[in-house]
Design a protein around this motif. Structure first.
Motif, PDB file in Angstrom:
ATOM      1  N   ILE A  48       0.832  -1.207   0.000  1.00  0.00           N
ATOM      2  CA  ILE A  48       0.000   0.000   0.000  1.00  0.00           C
ATOM      3  C   ILE A  48       0.864   1.253   0.000  1.00  0.00           C
ATOM      4  O   ILE A  48       0.634   2.198  -0.763  1.00  0.00           O
ATOM      5  CB  ILE A  48      -0.940   0.013   1.227  1.00  0.00           C
ATOM      6  CG1 ILE A  48      -1.878  -1.197   1.192  1.00  0.00           C
ATOM      7  CG2 ILE A  48      -1.751   1.309   1.274  1.00  0.00           C
ATOM      8  CD1 ILE A  48      -2.683  -1.381   2.472  1.00  0.00           C
ATOM      9  N   ILE A  49       1.893   1.277   0.864  1.00  0.00           N
ATOM     10  CA  ILE A  49       2.675   2.503   1.026  1.00  0.00           C
ATOM     11  C   ILE A  49       3.801   2.641   0.008  1.00  0.00           C
ATOM     12  O   ILE A  49       4.371   3.732  -0.116  1.00  0.00           O
ATOM     13  CB  ILE A  49       3.246   2.615   2.455  1.00  0.00           C
ATOM     14  CG1 ILE A  49       4.309   1.542   2.707  1.00  0.00           C
ATOM     15  CG2 ILE A  49       2.134   2.538   3.488  1.00  0.00           C
ATOM     16  CD1 ILE A  49       5.030   1.705   4.043  1.00  0.00           C
ATOM     17  N   ALA A  50       4.126   1.552  -0.714  1.00  0.00           N
ATOM     18  CA  ALA A  50       5.226   1.626  -1.691  1.00  0.00           C
ATOM     19  C   ALA A  50       5.055   2.799  -2.665  1.00  0.00           C
ATOM     20  O   ALA A  50       5.963   3.624  -2.808  1.00  0.00           O
ATOM     21  CB  ALA A  50       5.371   0.300  -2.427  1.00  0.00           C
ATOM     22  N   PRO A  51       3.908   2.923  -3.368  1.00  0.00           N
ATOM     23  CA  PRO A  51       3.764   4.059  -4.288  1.00  0.00           C
ATOM     24  C   PRO A  51       3.594   5.407  -3.585  1.00  0.00           C
ATOM     25  O   PRO A  51       3.797   6.452  -4.194  1.00  0.00           O
ATOM     26  CB  PRO A  51       2.502   3.709  -5.081  1.00  0.00           C
ATOM     27  CG  PRO A  51       1.725   2.790  -4.202  1.00  0.00           C
ATOM     28  CD  PRO A  51       2.743   2.020  -3.424  1.00  0.00           C
ATOM     29  N   LEU A  52       3.232   5.398  -2.292  1.00  0.00           N
ATOM     30  CA  LEU A  52       3.044   6.648  -1.555  1.00  0.00           C
ATOM     31  C   LEU A  52       4.369   7.286  -1.165  1.00  0.00           C
ATOM     32  O   LEU A  52       4.498   8.507  -1.114  1.00  0.00           O
ATOM     33  CB  LEU A  52       2.209   6.405  -0.290  1.00  0.00           C
ATOM     34  CG  LEU A  52       0.795   5.845  -0.501  1.00  0.00           C
ATOM     35  CD1 LEU A  52       0.110   5.627   0.837  1.00  0.00           C
ATOM     36  CD2 LEU A  52      -0.029   6.779  -1.381  1.00  0.00           C
ATOM     37  N   PHE A  53       5.374   6.447  -0.886  1.00  0.00           N
ATOM     38  CA  PHE A  53       6.680   6.960  -0.474  1.00  0.00           C
ATOM     39  C   PHE A  53       7.735   6.814  -1.572  1.00  0.00           C
ATOM     40  O   PHE A  53       8.712   7.558  -1.587  1.00  0.00           O
ATOM     41  CB  PHE A  53       7.154   6.233   0.790  1.00  0.00           C
ATOM     42  CG  PHE A  53       6.423   6.656   2.028  1.00  0.00           C
ATOM     43  CD1 PHE A  53       6.898   7.695   2.813  1.00  0.00           C
ATOM     44  CD2 PHE A  53       5.247   6.020   2.413  1.00  0.00           C
ATOM     45  CE1 PHE A  53       6.218   8.101   3.952  1.00  0.00           C
ATOM     46  CE2 PHE A  53       4.568   6.420   3.560  1.00  0.00           C
ATOM     47  CZ  PHE A  53       5.042   7.461   4.319  1.00  0.00           C
ATOM     48  N   PHE A  54       7.543   5.867  -2.480  1.00  0.00           N
ATOM     49  CA  PHE A  54       8.494   5.633  -3.566  1.00  0.00           C
ATOM     50  C   PHE A  54       7.736   5.516  -4.891  1.00  0.00           C
ATOM     51  O   PHE A  54       7.667   4.432  -5.485  1.00  0.00           O
ATOM     52  CB  PHE A  54       9.304   4.355  -3.314  1.00  0.00           C
ATOM     53  CG  PHE A  54      10.131   4.400  -2.067  1.00  0.00           C
ATOM     54  CD1 PHE A  54      11.400   4.968  -2.070  1.00  0.00           C
ATOM     55  CD2 PHE A  54       9.649   3.872  -0.869  1.00  0.00           C
ATOM     56  CE1 PHE A  54      12.164   5.006  -0.914  1.00  0.00           C
ATOM     57  CE2 PHE A  54      10.405   3.908   0.287  1.00  0.00           C
ATOM     58  CZ  PHE A  54      11.662   4.484   0.266  1.00  0.00           C
ATOM     59  N   PRO A  55       7.127   6.602  -5.367  1.00  0.00           N
ATOM     60  CA  PRO A  55       6.349   6.525  -6.612  1.00  0.00           C
ATOM     61  C   PRO A  55       7.230   6.137  -7.797  1.00  0.00           C
ATOM     62  O   PRO A  55       8.360   6.615  -7.937  1.00  0.00           O
ATOM     63  CB  PRO A  55       5.790   7.943  -6.771  1.00  0.00           C
ATOM     64  CG  PRO A  55       6.671   8.808  -5.946  1.00  0.00           C
ATOM     65  CD  PRO A  55       7.157   7.964  -4.807  1.00  0.00           C
ATOM     66  N   SER A  56       6.723   5.252  -8.635  1.00  0.00           N
ATOM     67  CA  SER A  56       7.468   4.780  -9.811  1.00  0.00           C
ATOM     68  C   SER A  56       6.484   4.208 -10.817  1.00  0.00           C
ATOM     69  O   SER A  56       5.387   3.775 -10.464  1.00  0.00           O
ATOM     70  CB  SER A  56       8.476   3.700  -9.400  1.00  0.00           C
ATOM     71  OG  SER A  56       9.050   3.079 -10.530  1.00  0.00           O
ATOM     72  N   LYS A  57       6.896   4.208 -12.074  1.00  0.00           N
ATOM     73  CA  LYS A  57       6.064   3.605 -13.112  1.00  0.00           C
ATOM     74  C   LYS A  57       6.036   2.082 -12.973  1.00  0.00           C
ATOM     75  O   LYS A  57       5.121   1.421 -13.464  1.00  0.00           O
ATOM     76  CB  LYS A  57       6.588   4.000 -14.495  1.00  0.00           C
ATOM     77  CG  LYS A  57       6.430   5.484 -14.806  1.00  0.00           C
ATOM     78  CD  LYS A  57       6.953   5.818 -16.198  1.00  0.00           C
ATOM     79  CE  LYS A  57       6.786   7.310 -16.503  1.00  0.00           C
ATOM     80  NZ  LYS A  57       7.302   7.668 -17.839  1.00  0.00           N
TER      81      LYS A  57
END
Length: 436
Positions: A48-57
């Protein structure tokens, strides 16, 4: 000394009442519960938090970044183990364990109020890393200290049944964390969960910390029977005088941690990310499978007191090595019920292995360096094979395309653990007093 728990009480030691021993066991177990609740939460919400703290394509790249922070927080744990080992061995176990539980709880709560990348930019992942490192530092002194005080309080012949309180606490922490995430993910809409709902389980950690603190405040004098070190630094004494014990305990820990973290942390990520099961039921399955292991631990503790902790540890390691691969096959059949069965089969082995490890390790060291030796061995093994396990397993799947490739990591750590057990088997007998 012996690790088979049937010796007489050493001279000069005060015999504790059964009620006092239970209080020590419960307080130690509750402390490890809050520690692993905190650490498990991060693993369970990582997707859940991966794209919130480390946004990536690339979603996998984001997940690997957040798991790298998970792994790095473990690197600092040996430093915490050394520091709190020094405090515990020189100034008393109680002082060290009171500080660790407060530090862990406050760091965990802090994660629940951190800004995300959308709000703070690059500062967000930096703050996340700082808080996780602080959490790792305090956690470094917790589980080893809990195992130490329980081993010292438990009477001869019952070391393992009371020693089971430590892994019961750690694993129930995983179960409670998984249930907490399961509740919020089941109650909230996906958008709410991803926006703010993931913070709730972290904030719940604060009242849990208060409960743990109060439980430890009411402990009997846990330093009553302990010969504290008076001079020097216990780390130096442990490295100089007991290098063999440190190596054996660390090797056994590698077997424990490598298998345990694949089961307790990675599999939930694997079921969601790689096998595409829905998040909420996976969290509940994780809680259920972990609870099965916890329920079995009092029984495996009694078994270890009867046949020896090393034999019970060997059963757990062989079980992991034999069962994990077929369990991965069951999980990949597309049926959530069968996947849950595979998960439970893996986790049953934890009830054998962890009870044995937390019983054996403190008995390898004398009073003056026991906290330090137990904490150091536990934390070094966690760094090598525990905190890194979710990252390595995720990387293996991504690199090889083989959904069963994490098994080879488990098998390797199990072999290392079995080598340690064989080495201990040759040295220790059932004839000398335990915990001199």
């Amino acid at each position: 000394m012996t690790i088979d728990n049937d010796a007489v009480v050493p001279a000069g030691k005060t015999v504790r009442t059964a009620a006092e021993v239970r209080r020590v066991g419960l307080a130690g177990g509750i402390g490890t519960l809050i520690e692993y609740y905190d650490f498990a939460l991060y693993g369970y919400v990582s997707t859940i938090i991966a794209p919130l703290f480390f946004p990536s394509k690339d979603p996998v790249a984001s997940l690997l970044s957040v798991l790298a922070v998970f792994a790095l927080s473990y690197v600092i744990r040996p430093v915490g183990g050394i520091f709190f080992g020094w405090v515990g061995d020189r100034f008393g176990r109680r002082r060290a364990l009171m500080v660790t539980v407060i530090g862990i709880g406050l760091a965990n709560t802090a994660i629940g109020v951190l800004p995300t990348f959308a709000v703070a930019g690059v500062l967000a992942p930096v703050l996340l890393l700082i808080v996780r490192l602080a959490q790792g530092f305090f956690a470094g002194g917790e589980v080893g200290g809990a195992a130490t005080v329980i081993a010292e309080a438990a009477p001869p012949g019952k070391k393992a049944r009371y020693g089971a309180f430590t892994p019961m606490g750690t694993n129930f922490g995983f179960a409670v964390a998984s249930a907490a995430v399961g509740i919020v993910s089941g109650v909230l809409a996906t958008e709410q969960l991803n926006s703010w709902g993931w913070r709730i389980p972290f904030l719940v950690g604060l009242p849990l910390t208060v409960v743990c603190y109060l439980a430890r405040r009411m402990l009997p004098d846990i330093d009553q029977n302990v010969k504290l070190g008076k001079h020097g630094f216990p780390l130096v004494a442990a490295l100089k005088t007991y290098p063999g014990a440190l190596v054996k305990a660390t090797a056994l820990g590698i077997g424990v941690q490598g298998a345990a973290y694949i089961g307790s942390t990675f599999i939930s990520i694997y079921l969601v990310t790689n096998l595409h099961y829905a998040k909420s039921p996976v969290y509940w399955i994780t809680a259920g499978a972990t609870t099965v292991a916890v329920v079995l631990m009092p029984f495996t503790g009694r078994l270890a007191d009867r046949i020896g902790a090393l034999k019970v540890g060997a059963i757990g390691l062989v079980g992991y090595a034999v069962i994990t691969y077929p369990a991965f096959l069951l999980m990949d059949l597309g049926n959530l019920g069968i996947a849950a069965l595979g998960y439970v089969l893996v986790m049953v082995n934890m009830a054998f292995l962890q009870v044995a490890s937390y019983t054996v390790t403190p008995q390898l060291f004398p009073d003056e360096v026991r906290y330090t030796g137990t904490a150091l061995a536990t934390n070094v093994s966690v760094v090598i094979a525990g905190g890194t396990a979710p990252y390595i397993a995720t990387w293996l799947v991504k690199s090889t395309g083989d959904l069963r490739s994490p098994y080879y990591f488990v098998a390797t750590t199990c072999v290392i653990g079995l080598i340690a057990i064989v080495a201990m088997w040759k040295r220790f007998t059932r004839t000398a007093p335990a915990l001199p």
